[in-house]
Design an enzyme around this catalytic site. Sequence first.
Site, PDB file in Angstrom:
ATOM      1  N   SER A 179     -17.458  -9.179  -9.925  1.00 57.35           N
ATOM      2  CA  SER A 179     -16.747 -10.421  -9.605  1.00 57.35           C
ATOM      3  C   SER A 179     -17.770 -11.539  -9.589  1.00 57.35           C
ATOM      4  O   SER A 179     -18.977 -11.288  -9.404  1.00 57.35           O
ATOM      5  CB  SER A 179     -16.080 -10.308  -8.232  1.00 57.35           C
ATOM      6  N   TYR A 186     -16.376  -7.808   0.636  1.00 58.96           N
ATOM      7  CA  TYR A 186     -16.055  -7.750  -0.795  1.00 58.96           C
ATOM      8  C   TYR A 186     -17.221  -8.267  -1.627  1.00 58.96           C
ATOM      9  O   TYR A 186     -17.654  -7.624  -2.589  1.00 58.96           O
ATOM     10  CB  TYR A 186     -14.798  -8.565  -1.072  1.00 58.96           C
TER      11      TYR A 186
END
Length: 262
Positions: free
Chosen positions: A139, A152
């Site tokens: 990401s 995350y």
Amino acid sequence: MSNKIVWITGASSGIGAALAESFAREGARLILTARNLEKLKGVREKCLNYTNECDVYAADLSLSSDIEQVVKKVQERHKVIDVLVNNAGMSQRSLAKDTSIDIDRKLMELNFFGAVYLTKLVLPGMLNNQSGHIVAVSSIVGKFGFPLRSAYSASKHAIQGFYESLRAELAFDNINVTIVSPGRIKTEISKNALTERGVKHGEMDPGQANGMDADACARKIIKAIKADKKDVLVGGKELMMVHIYKYLPALYNKMVNKINSK
């Protein structure tokens, strides 16, 4: 990709499902894994419009036992995996101060350790064949920190470090490693993100709702794999944050500090 054996995790929805259909259009022989078997079957039906082979296996990739079992099943059918796409993952929408360590561990188990363990079990076959391609879907928050995504972001930073190191180790084994860092892609990831209570966030982020279509994202990823890209960003104008963080850190800090994270 014609006739290549491609294993995609997190393939029941979002980027994973879009990748499955895109690889199918390329004529790949597919192996799809996710927790929800019924959703996987739905993806398989779409893929079978383009390829003759699409196997589905339900597994929770945050559990080592599930990973071991699914690898055993796959290896009974396929001696070679040409492309492994580690896409399974879960996001977060909670402040670090409010989030229990159990939720931090849950995200790390799925996003990082699940991908790493599956890679370690598939890698010996690739080494034996001196051939293969490993893809890690990270990401853009694996490049910088961002509010409400502490665990995350940490898991994606870990992905970046592990697979960069692995790429260097495999430089002379004819095994390629591609790290994909998506930005805002129109999927359900924000709805399924965990809150500080460990339940689904249940809301679509406004930016994500206007993000890149998952099918367009999948096409860009496959293009990057074909070109043996080492590290690729996929998304829209939000990708500028990666460059701002790298070259204008003071501006980056000013921008993230303005974000309402309360």
